[in-house]
Design an enzyme around this catalytic site. Structure first.
Site, PDB file in Angstrom:
ATOM      1  N   ASP A  39       0.815  -1.228   0.000  1.00  0.00           N
ATOM      2  CA  ASP A  39       0.000   0.000   0.000  1.00  0.00           C
ATOM      3  C   ASP A  39       0.840   1.267   0.000  1.00  0.00           C
ATOM      4  OD1 ASP A  39      -2.521  -0.875   0.042  1.00  0.00           O
ATOM      5  OD2 ASP A  39      -2.971  -0.255   2.092  1.00  0.00           O
ATOM      6  N   LYS A  61      -3.832   3.174  -4.183  1.00  0.00           N
ATOM      7  CA  LYS A  61      -5.242   3.137  -4.594  1.00  0.00           C
ATOM      8  C   LYS A  61      -5.822   4.536  -4.379  1.00  0.00           C
ATOM      9  CE  LYS A  61      -7.653   0.531  -1.980  1.00  0.00           C
ATOM     10  NZ  LYS A  61      -8.528   1.383  -1.185  1.00  0.00           N
ATOM     11  N   MET A 176      -9.185   9.435   7.847  1.00  0.00           N
ATOM     12  CA  MET A 176      -9.578   9.906   6.499  1.00  0.00           C
ATOM     13  C   MET A 176     -10.535  11.097   6.563  1.00  0.00           C
ATOM     14  SD  MET A 176     -10.207   6.171   4.754  1.00  0.00           S
ATOM     15  CE  MET A 176     -10.894   5.353   6.166  1.00  0.00           C
TER      16      MET A 176
HETATM   17  N1  SAH Z   1      -5.227   0.660   8.166  1.00  0.00           N
HETATM   18  C1  SAH Z   1      -4.764   1.974   8.509  1.00  0.00           C
HETATM   19  C2  SAH Z   1      -5.786   3.048   8.153  1.00  0.00           C
HETATM   20  C3  SAH Z   1      -6.041   3.154   6.695  1.00  0.00           C
HETATM   21  S1  SAH Z   1      -7.159   4.429   6.316  1.00  0.00           S
HETATM   22  C4  SAH Z   1      -4.416   2.034   9.995  1.00  0.00           C
HETATM   23  O1  SAH Z   1      -4.716   1.099  10.732  1.00  0.00           O
HETATM   24  O2  SAH Z   1      -3.819   3.012  10.412  1.00  0.00           O
HETATM   25  C5  SAH Z   1      -6.054   5.769   5.961  1.00  0.00           C
HETATM   26  C6  SAH Z   1      -6.114   6.795   7.057  1.00  0.00           C
HETATM   27  O3  SAH Z   1      -5.275   6.415   8.129  1.00  0.00           O
HETATM   28  C7  SAH Z   1      -5.581   8.144   6.659  1.00  0.00           C
HETATM   29  O4  SAH Z   1      -6.558   8.888   5.960  1.00  0.00           O
HETATM   30  C8  SAH Z   1      -5.288   8.761   7.994  1.00  0.00           C
HETATM   31  O5  SAH Z   1      -6.470   9.185   8.635  1.00  0.00           O
HETATM   32  C9  SAH Z   1      -4.770   7.568   8.757  1.00  0.00           C
HETATM   33  N2  SAH Z   1      -3.298   7.509   8.744  1.00  0.00           N
HETATM   34  C10 SAH Z   1      -2.541   6.553   8.217  1.00  0.00           C
HETATM   35  N3  SAH Z   1      -1.225   6.806   8.436  1.00  0.00           N
HETATM   36  C11 SAH Z   1      -1.166   7.951   9.126  1.00  0.00           C
HETATM   37  C12 SAH Z   1      -0.125   8.744   9.669  1.00  0.00           C
HETATM   38  N4  SAH Z   1       1.170   8.393   9.549  1.00  0.00           N
HETATM   39  N5  SAH Z   1      -0.439   9.878  10.324  1.00  0.00           N
HETATM   40  C13 SAH Z   1      -1.723  10.248  10.483  1.00  0.00           C
HETATM   41  N6  SAH Z   1      -2.752   9.544   9.994  1.00  0.00           N
HETATM   42  C14 SAH Z   1      -2.490   8.405   9.330  1.00  0.00           C
END
Ligand code: SAH
Length: 506
Positions: A39, A61, A176
Site C-alpha cells: 500500500d 489506490k 480519512m
Molecule cells: N489501516 C490503517 C488506516 C487506513 S485508512 C491504519 O490502521 O492506520 C487511511 C487513514 O489512516 C488516513 O486517511 C489517515 O487518517 C490515517 N493515517 C494513516 N497513516 C497515518 C499517519 N502516519 N499519520 C496520520 N494519519 C495516518
C-alpha cells in the site's frame, strides 16, 4: 502454475509510518515472501527487508479509480496466491482497521485461500501517542471510538449517527477526515457538542515530518487550512486532546531536522537508522564507495601469518566488516588470529569485532589514531613486538610512526580504500540553497572529499546549512577543503556526531 506448493496470504500491518514500528512477526514475513503487494501508506523502507528476488507490487489506490482499483488488488491477491506463492499484503497501520482489509480477508476466505492476519499499530493510537494524547486517560475518557471521516462525505446513506456522536462521553478519533473536516466539525456542533471541545489533528504521525494542530473544535478546520496540514492525518476530538504537556516526540532536539549523511551506502543506512531514532530526517548522499583490497597479494600473504603478530590493530568498523567478509568467503573464521592480541580504535570498531566473537584486548579512551598509538604504547611494551595495522589505504602515517618510535616492527596492510561515489547532486544543491537542509555530516575525511568534489564548498559556506564532523582529522580535511566546520564530535563515533548536533540546540 507451480505444482504442489500451496499459496498463502499474510495480511500484514506495516505500522503507522515509521518503519521500525512494524511487528517482529510482520518483519519476519517480509523477509521470506515471494511477492509483496504494498500500500501507499506502508513505509517503503520496509521493502528493504524483502528477498532480492521477491516480486514487489505497489498498489497505490485512489478514491474514484486512479492506478489500482480495489477489484484489481483483489484479483492480484487471488492470482498470486493461486499460483502457489507466499504473498505478503502489506497495509499501512493495522491491516483490518479501515483501508478495506476486511474485504480482502472475506475474499480470501471465500476463495479458499489460506491466510494469516498480522496486526499492526493503527494510526489512531500511534498519532495520539506520538502527540502525547492519551486516548483513554481515565480522568477524561473511559471510552474511545474510531470513525471514518470519509464515510461522512455528505452521503445520504452515511452510517454515522451525528447526534449520538456529538454526545459521546469519551474520545473520538477520525480517520480519512481531512477532505471533510468542515462538514465533520459542523455536524458535531450542530448536534450539540460544545464548540470549545479540545481537538487535535496529527499528520504524518511518527515520521520526522509529523505535524500537530491543537485547538478547539470551533477553530480546527481554519487552523488546519492556515497551517496547510495535509493528509494522511488523524483527527482527535474530546477532553483527552486538551493536555499539551505530554508532547514528547516533536520536542526531541533533532525532530524534523534534515540531516545529510555522506558515508558509503551501508554506513549511511546504519547512520540514517540512528537519526530516525532521534526523530530526525536523514537525507541520503553517499559520497564514497568502499572498495575491498582483500584480493591483493599483500593482503593474502598477510592472512596466512596473522598468528605471528603480537598485536593486530583495526582502525574502523568498515575495516572489520570487510576483513571478515573476506574470511567468510575463504571459509575461515576468527581462529586465524591465533594468540595475537587485538586493538580497536574505538567503541564502534570494538562493537563490530564483537559481532564476530572477538573481544578487543585494547580500546583507547579517545577514538583517534593518535590516541590509539599513544595509549597502546602506555598499555603494553611494544619494543621488538610485531604489529599489524589492518586499515584503509587512505589512513595517515601518524599511528605507524608512533608505533615505530616505540620500537615496534610494523606491517601496514590495506583492507580497503574509498573512492568517490557520484550521487544526485542537483537536488541537494537546490535544497541547500533553499535552506531545506539543516546539517551536513561527515564521518571520515574521504566522505568530505567525495562530497565536496560534487557540491561546491562556497554554496555550503554561504548557506544556513551547518556542518558536523566526527573528529579532528575529518575537521582538518574539511578546513583544507575551505569548508566552515560548525561542530566536531567529542566522541568520534556516529553517536558522538549526533550528540554534538543535539548539543547545539540545548
Ligand atoms: N489501516 C490503517 C488506516 C487506513 S485508512 C491504519 O490502521 O492506520 C487511511 C487513514 O489512516 C488516513 O486517511 C489517515 O487518517 C490515517 N493515517 C494513516 N497513516 C497515518 C499517519 N502516519 N499519520 C496520520 N494519519 C495516518
Amino acid at each position: 502454475m507451480s505444482q504442489g506448493k500451496k499459496g498463502f496470504v499474510y495480511l500484514v500491518g506495516a505500522g503507522p509510518g515509521r518503519a521500525d514500528l512494524i511487528t517482529v512477526r510482520g518483519a519476519e514475513l517480509l523477509k521470506t515472501a515471494d511477492c509483496i503487494i504494498c500500500d501507499k501508506l506502508a513505509n517503503p523502507a520496509l521493502l528493504k527487508l524483502a528477498r532480492a528476488n521477491a516480486e514487489i507490487i505497489h498498489v497505490p489506490k485512489r478514491i474514484g479509480g486512479g492506478s489500482f482499483t480495489q477489484e484489481e488488488i483483489n484479483n492480484l491477491l487471488i492470482e498470486k496466491a493461486s499460483s502457489g506463492q507466499t504473498v505478503v499484503r502489506l497495509k499501512g497501520g493495522d491491516p483490518c482497521i479501515f483501508g478495506r482489509g476486511a474485504e480482502e480477508v472475506a475474499l480470501l476466505a471465500e476463495a479458499g485461500i489460506d491466510f494469516e492476519i498480522v496486526p499492526g499499530v493503527t494510526a489512531a493510537i500511534a498519532a495520539a501517542e506520538y502527540a502525547g494524547i492519551m486516548l483513554t486517560d481515565r480522568r477524561y475518557s473511559s471510552q474511545v471510538v474510531f470513525i471514518t471521516g470519509h464515510e461522512a462525505e455528505g452521503k445520504k446513506d452515511t452510517n454515522i449517527d451525528w447526534h449520538l456522536l456529538a454526545k459521546f462521553p469519551g474520545t473520538i478519533v477520525f480517520y480519512m477526515a481531512m477532505g471533510n473536516l468542515d462538514f465533520i466539525v459542523e455536524q458535531l456542533i450542530k448536534n450539540g457538542m460544545e464548540d470549545d471541545t479540545p481537538a487535535a489533528v496529527i499528520a504524518d504521525a511518527t515520521l520526522p515530518t509529523q505535524r500537530a494542530v491543537r485547538t478547539s473544535l470551533r477553530q480546527l478546520s481554519n487552523k488546519c487550512k492556515h497551517e496547510k496540514i495535509e493528509p494522511p492525518a488523524i483527527v482527535i476530538v474530546g477532553a483527552a486532546a486538551d493536555d499539551t504537556k505530554l508532547s514528547w516526540f516533536m520536542k526531541k532536539p533533532l525532530f524534523g531536522r534534515s540531516i545529510v549523511v555522506t558515508r558509503d551506502r551501508c554506513g549511511n543506512a546504519d547512520f540514517a537508522a540512528k537519526i530516525i531514532q532521534h526523530a530526525g530526517n536523514p537525507i541520503q548522499f553517499p559520497a564514497i564507495k568502499l572498495k575491498p583490497l582483500t584480493g591483493s597479494n599483500q593482503f593474502l600473504q598477510t592472512l596466512v601469518k596473522l598468528a605471528e603478530y603480537d598485536w593486530i590493530i583495526f582502525t574502523s568498523a568498515n575495516g572489520v566488516s570487510i576483513f571478515f567478509d573476506c574470511l567468510q568467503s575463504l571459509k575461515k573464521d576468527a581462529r586465524v588470529f591465533g594468540p595475537a592480541k587485538i586493538a580497536a580504535i574505538g567503541r564502534e570498531t570494538a562493537a563490530k569485532l564483537d559481532e564476530f566473537g572477538i573481544n578487543a584486548d585494547f580500546v583507547p579512551t579517545a577514538f583517534t589514531s593518535k590516541e590509539l598509538g599513544k595509549q597502546l604504547i602506555g598499555f603494553a611494551n611494544l619494543k621488538g613486538k610485531k604489529i599489524l595495522l589492518l586499515r584503509s589505504q587512505l589512513a595517515s602515517n601518524e599511528l605507524g610512526e608512533l608505533l615505530e618510535q616505540a620500537g615496534a616492527q610494523l606491517d601496514d596492510v590495506a583492507v580497503y580504500t574509498a573512492v568517490t561515489e557520484k550521487s544526485e547532486s542537483s537536488r541537494l544543491k537546490e535544497k541547500i540553497a533553499d535552506s531545506k537542509i539543516d546539517w551536513l555530516t561527515f564521518a571520515s575525511p574521504s566522505s568530505a572529499k567525495g562530497f565536496f568534489a560534487q557540491i561546491p564548498g562556497d554554496l555550503v559556506n554561504s548557506s544556513n546549512v551547518k556542518v558536523a564532523s566526527i573528529g579532528p582529522v575529518t575537521s582538518e580535511q574539511l578546513k583544507n577543503l575551505g569548508v566552515r566546520v560548525d561542530v566536531t564530535a567529542r566522541e568520534h563515533t556516529t553517536d558522538g556526531l549526533l550528540a554534538a548536533i543535539e548539543g547545539t540546540y540545548e
